[in-house]
Design a protein around this motif. Structure first.
Motif, PDB file in Angstrom:
ATOM      1  N   ARG A 174     -60.281  -4.262  -7.806  1.00  0.00           N
ATOM      2  CA  ARG A 174     -61.319  -4.298  -6.776  1.00  0.00           C
ATOM      3  C   ARG A 174     -62.601  -3.700  -7.347  1.00  0.00           C
ATOM      4  NH1 ARG A 174     -57.612  -1.237  -4.567  1.00  0.00           N
ATOM      5  NH2 ARG A 174     -59.133   0.387  -4.129  1.00  0.00           N
ATOM      6  N   PRO A 175     -63.734  -4.314  -7.100  1.00  0.00           N
ATOM      7  CA  PRO A 175     -64.997  -3.804  -7.666  1.00  0.00           C
ATOM      8  C   PRO A 175     -65.287  -2.357  -7.292  1.00  0.00           C
ATOM      9  CG  PRO A 175     -65.312  -6.001  -6.785  1.00  0.00           C
ATOM     10  CD  PRO A 175     -63.941  -5.584  -6.399  1.00  0.00           C
ATOM     11  N   GLU A 176     -65.015  -1.963  -6.051  1.00  0.00           N
ATOM     12  CA  GLU A 176     -65.314  -0.581  -5.658  1.00  0.00           C
ATOM     13  C   GLU A 176     -64.419   0.411  -6.392  1.00  0.00           C
ATOM     14  OE1 GLU A 176     -62.471  -2.388  -2.695  1.00  0.00           O
ATOM     15  OE2 GLU A 176     -64.414  -2.969  -3.451  1.00  0.00           O
ATOM     16  N   ARG A 177     -63.163   0.036  -6.648  1.00  0.00           N
ATOM     17  CA  ARG A 177     -62.264   0.917  -7.398  1.00  0.00           C
ATOM     18  C   ARG A 177     -62.732   1.042  -8.844  1.00  0.00           C
ATOM     19  NH1 ARG A 177     -58.143   0.319 -10.870  1.00  0.00           N
ATOM     20  NH2 ARG A 177     -56.613   1.972 -10.958  1.00  0.00           N
ATOM     21  N   LEU A 178     -63.090  -0.070  -9.461  1.00  0.00           N
ATOM     22  CA  LEU A 178     -63.562  -0.030 -10.848  1.00  0.00           C
ATOM     23  C   LEU A 178     -64.862   0.763 -10.951  1.00  0.00           C
ATOM     24  CD1 LEU A 178     -62.760  -3.668 -11.978  1.00  0.00           C
ATOM     25  CD2 LEU A 178     -61.463  -1.585 -12.427  1.00  0.00           C
ATOM     26  N   ARG A 179     -65.730   0.647  -9.945  1.00  0.00           N
ATOM     27  CA  ARG A 179     -66.984   1.404  -9.942  1.00  0.00           C
ATOM     28  C   ARG A 179     -66.678   2.900  -9.868  1.00  0.00           C
ATOM     29  NH1 ARG A 179     -69.970  -2.032  -6.924  1.00  0.00           N
ATOM     30  NH2 ARG A 179     -68.527  -1.585  -5.278  1.00  0.00           N
ATOM     31  N   ASP A 180     -65.714   3.290  -9.009  1.00  0.00           N
ATOM     32  CA  ASP A 180     -65.327   4.698  -8.899  1.00  0.00           C
ATOM     33  C   ASP A 180     -64.711   5.206 -10.197  1.00  0.00           C
ATOM     34  OD1 ASP A 180     -66.234   4.640  -6.305  1.00  0.00           O
ATOM     35  OD2 ASP A 180     -64.217   4.449  -5.413  1.00  0.00           O
ATOM     36  N   LEU A 181     -63.874   4.401 -10.832  1.00  0.00           N
ATOM     37  CA  LEU A 181     -63.279   4.808 -12.116  1.00  0.00           C
ATOM     38  C   LEU A 181     -64.340   4.982 -13.190  1.00  0.00           C
ATOM     39  CD1 LEU A 181     -60.051   2.630 -12.315  1.00  0.00           C
ATOM     40  CD2 LEU A 181     -60.183   5.105 -12.092  1.00  0.00           C
ATOM     41  N   ALA A 182     -65.311   4.077 -13.214  1.00  0.00           N
ATOM     42  CA  ALA A 182     -66.387   4.196 -14.199  1.00  0.00           C
ATOM     43  C   ALA A 182     -67.185   5.465 -13.948  1.00  0.00           C
ATOM     44  CB  ALA A 182     -67.288   2.970 -14.138  1.00  0.00           C
ATOM     45  N   ALA A 183     -67.406   5.808 -12.688  1.00  0.00           N
ATOM     46  CA  ALA A 183     -68.151   7.029 -12.371  1.00  0.00           C
ATOM     47  C   ALA A 183     -67.346   8.270 -12.764  1.00  0.00           C
ATOM     48  CB  ALA A 183     -68.472   7.060 -10.876  1.00  0.00           C
ATOM     49  N   MET A 184     -66.018   8.256 -12.528  1.00  0.00           N
ATOM     50  CA  MET A 184     -65.182   9.411 -12.867  1.00  0.00           C
ATOM     51  C   MET A 184     -65.111   9.633 -14.377  1.00  0.00           C
ATOM     52  SD  MET A 184     -61.990   9.333 -10.133  1.00  0.00           S
ATOM     53  CE  MET A 184     -61.057   8.317 -11.219  1.00  0.00           C
ATOM     54  N   THR A 185     -65.160   8.571 -15.155  1.00  0.00           N
ATOM     55  CA  THR A 185     -64.997   8.700 -16.609  1.00  0.00           C
ATOM     56  C   THR A 185     -66.325   8.545 -17.345  1.00  0.00           C
ATOM     57  OG1 THR A 185     -64.492   6.345 -16.765  1.00  0.00           O
ATOM     58  CG2 THR A 185     -62.632   7.856 -16.512  1.00  0.00           C
ATOM     59  N   TRP A 186     -67.438   8.759 -16.649  1.00  0.00           N
ATOM     60  CA  TRP A 186     -68.757   8.571 -17.259  1.00  0.00           C
ATOM     61  C   TRP A 186     -68.928   9.426 -18.502  1.00  0.00           C
ATOM     62  CZ3 TRP A 186     -72.661   5.654 -18.041  1.00  0.00           C
ATOM     63  CH2 TRP A 186     -73.845   6.175 -18.539  1.00  0.00           C
ATOM     64  N   GLU A 187     -68.512  10.672 -18.441  1.00  0.00           N
ATOM     65  CA  GLU A 187     -68.702  11.578 -19.575  1.00  0.00           C
ATOM     66  C   GLU A 187     -67.936  11.115 -20.814  1.00  0.00           C
ATOM     67  OE1 GLU A 187     -70.757  14.192 -19.836  1.00  0.00           O
ATOM     68  OE2 GLU A 187     -71.492  13.631 -17.842  1.00  0.00           O
ATOM     69  N   GLN A 188     -66.716  10.602 -20.631  1.00  0.00           N
ATOM     70  CA  GLN A 188     -65.901  10.205 -21.779  1.00  0.00           C
ATOM     71  C   GLN A 188     -66.248   8.810 -22.286  1.00  0.00           C
ATOM     72  OE1 GLN A 188     -64.372  11.072 -18.808  1.00  0.00           O
ATOM     73  NE2 GLN A 188     -63.744  13.174 -19.270  1.00  0.00           N
ATOM     74  N   LEU A 189     -66.474   7.861 -21.386  1.00  0.00           N
ATOM     75  CA  LEU A 189     -66.577   6.461 -21.799  1.00  0.00           C
ATOM     76  C   LEU A 189     -67.999   5.907 -21.793  1.00  0.00           C
ATOM     77  CD1 LEU A 189     -63.496   5.043 -19.879  1.00  0.00           C
ATOM     78  CD2 LEU A 189     -63.622   5.789 -22.256  1.00  0.00           C
ATOM     79  N   ARG A 190     -68.878   6.505 -20.990  1.00  0.00           N
ATOM     80  CA  ARG A 190     -70.262   6.017 -20.871  1.00  0.00           C
ATOM     81  C   ARG A 190     -70.316   4.533 -20.511  1.00  0.00           C
ATOM     82  NH1 ARG A 190     -73.241  10.564 -20.653  1.00  0.00           N
ATOM     83  NH2 ARG A 190     -72.859  11.903 -22.422  1.00  0.00           N
ATOM     84  N   LEU A 191     -69.516   4.143 -19.525  1.00  0.00           N
ATOM     85  CA  LEU A 191     -69.496   2.742 -19.091  1.00  0.00           C
ATOM     86  C   LEU A 191     -70.685   2.471 -18.182  1.00  0.00           C
ATOM     87  CD1 LEU A 191     -65.715   2.310 -18.253  1.00  0.00           C
ATOM     88  CD2 LEU A 191     -66.929   1.490 -20.261  1.00  0.00           C
ATOM     89  N   GLU A 192     -71.401   1.431 -18.481  1.00  0.00           N
ATOM     90  CA  GLU A 192     -72.550   1.016 -17.682  1.00  0.00           C
ATOM     91  C   GLU A 192     -72.126  -0.083 -16.725  1.00  0.00           C
ATOM     92  OE1 GLU A 192     -75.779   2.022 -17.753  1.00  0.00           O
ATOM     93  OE2 GLU A 192     -75.381   3.555 -19.276  1.00  0.00           O
ATOM     94  N   PRO A 193     -72.769  -0.168 -15.549  1.00  0.00           N
ATOM     95  CA  PRO A 193     -72.466  -1.294 -14.666  1.00  0.00           C
ATOM     96  C   PRO A 193     -72.886  -2.607 -15.317  1.00  0.00           C
ATOM     97  CG  PRO A 193     -73.833   0.352 -13.553  1.00  0.00           C
ATOM     98  CD  PRO A 193     -73.716   0.758 -14.978  1.00  0.00           C
ATOM     99  N   MET A 194     -72.179  -3.670 -15.009  1.00  0.00           N
ATOM    100  CA  MET A 194     -72.520  -4.974 -15.587  1.00  0.00           C
ATOM    101  C   MET A 194     -73.760  -5.521 -14.901  1.00  0.00           C
ATOM    102  SD  MET A 194     -68.796  -6.675 -16.105  1.00  0.00           S
ATOM    103  CE  MET A 194     -69.345  -7.964 -17.164  1.00  0.00           C
ATOM    104  N   ARG A 195     -74.646  -6.034 -15.720  1.00  0.00           N
ATOM    105  CA  ARG A 195     -75.871  -6.642 -15.217  1.00  0.00           C
ATOM    106  C   ARG A 195     -76.030  -8.017 -15.868  1.00  0.00           C
ATOM    107  NH1 ARG A 195     -77.075  -1.288 -15.985  1.00  0.00           N
ATOM    108  NH2 ARG A 195     -77.925  -0.208 -14.182  1.00  0.00           N
TER     109      ARG A 195
END
Length: 116
Positions: free
Chosen positions: A60-81
């Motif tokens: 689900r997009p909202e779950r993936l967005r939350d996971l990306a926010a939780m792991t921002w420090e380790q993974l530095r995942l950017e939202p897709m544009r």
């Protein structure tokens, strides 16, 4: 002579009965195997439907967005544009690619530790 004919007919009848019994037994065995295979297919389809539902739930997009926010420090995942994707015209083809470094193979091969 009449007795011999009756004996031949009886033997033929017994052989045909044995053959019919054997074929019937084989048919029932194949039908049992077919039923088992059909049950396995049904179970596999149920498992596949469950896995597809789990996959849809986990992606689900909202779950993936939350996971990306939780792991921002380790993974530095950017939202897709849309700007993150290129155009097909930007893909170089083999005849358009530059020659790789060291493409001149006339000098031989260097071993590890050797200098050109």
């Amino acid at each position: 002579m009449k007795g011999l004919a009756i004996l031949g007919v009886a033997g033929t009848l017994l052989a045909m009965a044995f053959f019919a019994y054997r074929e019937n037994d084989r048919t029932h065995a194949v039908l049992r195997d077919l039923a088992r295979v059909e049950r396995d297919i049904g179970r596999t389809r149920e498992s596949l439907a469950m896995l597809e539902a789990e996959w849809a739930f986990l992606n689900r997009p909202e779950r993936l967005r939350d996971l990306a926010a939780m792991t921002w420090e380790q993974l530095r995942l950017e939202p897709m544009r849309p700007s993150a994707f290129g155009r097909i015209s930007e893909v170089p083809y083999a005849d358009e690619l530059p020659d790789p470094v060291g493409a001149d193979m006339t000098g031989g091969v260097l071993l590890a530790g050797e200098r050109p």
